[in-house]
Design an enzyme around this catalytic site. Sequence first.
Site: not given
Ligand code: ADP
Length: 402
Positions: A7, A14, A90, A179, A207, A209, A240, A283-284, A330-332, A385
């Site tokens: 990727n 990656k 990819r 995605h 999705h 992230g 974005r 997001m954290r 990450g967020v989902g 993926e």
């Molecule tokens: P990418 O699109 O770079 O692959 P990721 O799928 O790793 O992104 O998602 C990154 C996002 O997920 C960031 O905003 C991060 O803060 C959020 N995230 C990861 N773990 C947590 C958590 N435990 N609680 C809230 N948000 C999280």
Amino acid sequence: MKILVINAGSSSLKYQLIDTENNKMLAKGLCERVGSKDSYIKHGADKDERIFAQYMADHEEALAVVFDALCHSERSTIHSINEIDAIGHRIVHGGNYFDSSVLITPDVIKKIESLCTLAPLHNPPALKCINVCQSMAPDMPQVAVFDTSFFQSLPPSAYMYPLPYELCEKHQIRKYGAHGTSHRYIAQRCAALMEQPIEDLKIITCHLGNGCSISAVDHGIAVDTSMGFTPLDGLMMGTRCGAIDPAIIPFLEEAEDLTPPQINELMNKKSGLLGVSGISNDMRDVRKGAEEGNERAVLAYEMYAHSIRKYLGQYLVEMAGCDAIVLTAGVGENCDRMRRIVFAGLQPLGIILDQEKNRRDYHGKERFISRDDSPVKIIVIPTNEEFMIAQDTLSIVSDLKK
Ligand code: ADP
């Protein structure tokens, strides 16, 4: 079969080596800051991860470093490139040429090349990697898996923009989405977890992230998605802006004396969670800021949820309901509070979150978080993926041998 998944990003590479006999990941890693003097490679998984500073001038050098790490590191699972059966790449943009993954041939390379203007940061490094792999292992089959191909099934009413038709044709302007491999994977896993054929299900895949997108998958076919001509469209994301009134762009260009590249940078890198909160794109950090009472962090948090709810509403109507909503990235996967806000008050639509299941942390496991009596299931599925790319590569290479 041992399949190497590659990727290539604009300055990263990656990789994962996957044994498709048992779907086991044998090795993985990441080259970062390729082209800069502080480039490095992270090789190995989890506790076994090692980081080596290593100058890599371009993707060609990065690949040489990757092959060396795969074949000669302490815990290497192969000793020569020849033990790899095939490579899956990819590819970010497949344009209108590819509605599925394909074996790489000179014609495929030409088409990927012709799409470089639509994905200037991603298609060129991917092409470079294909070329290098071909010269290192000329007889090894290579497969291209496109981020856009899953969305080639969208109907014209969903993928066309209401701009002058001739201009759209001339410049290939349409909704391509992104995605796609992730959405395809989580839709398939959703059907498997629900023990029903995907052809019997209406699924909304989210999705969420750093980049965020939502898709409507109607009986196994993608019928709409939130990302558009580029990944900038749709949901509010980490940096974005997502969908905004397009008139804001010429207005800001004039009011702030910005050039088109500057406004592009502003919308892609300085907006979203970062732009609204002024704290971070992560997001954290935004959540922490919101908990501490930072008003802009609270606003960013609420806008992010609002943006997701808007698209859920849109796709619920487009498909006349749905059987499942899947969350990944990450967020989902991790942000239980965001999920709580997104699904708050949707009981009248048959979407009922189980507060207890939502709160529990299952450490990266697939899980239902809707109440047992919820007509619409809400499911968290970690995306994979690389697995999907390995599967496509396996199936294309197996067909070759028939
Ligand atoms: P990418 O699109 O770079 O692959 P990721 O799928 O790793 O992104 O998602 C990154 C996002 O997920 C960031 O905003 C991060 O803060 C959020 N995230 C990861 N773990 C947590 C958590 N435990 N609680 C809230 N948000 C999280």
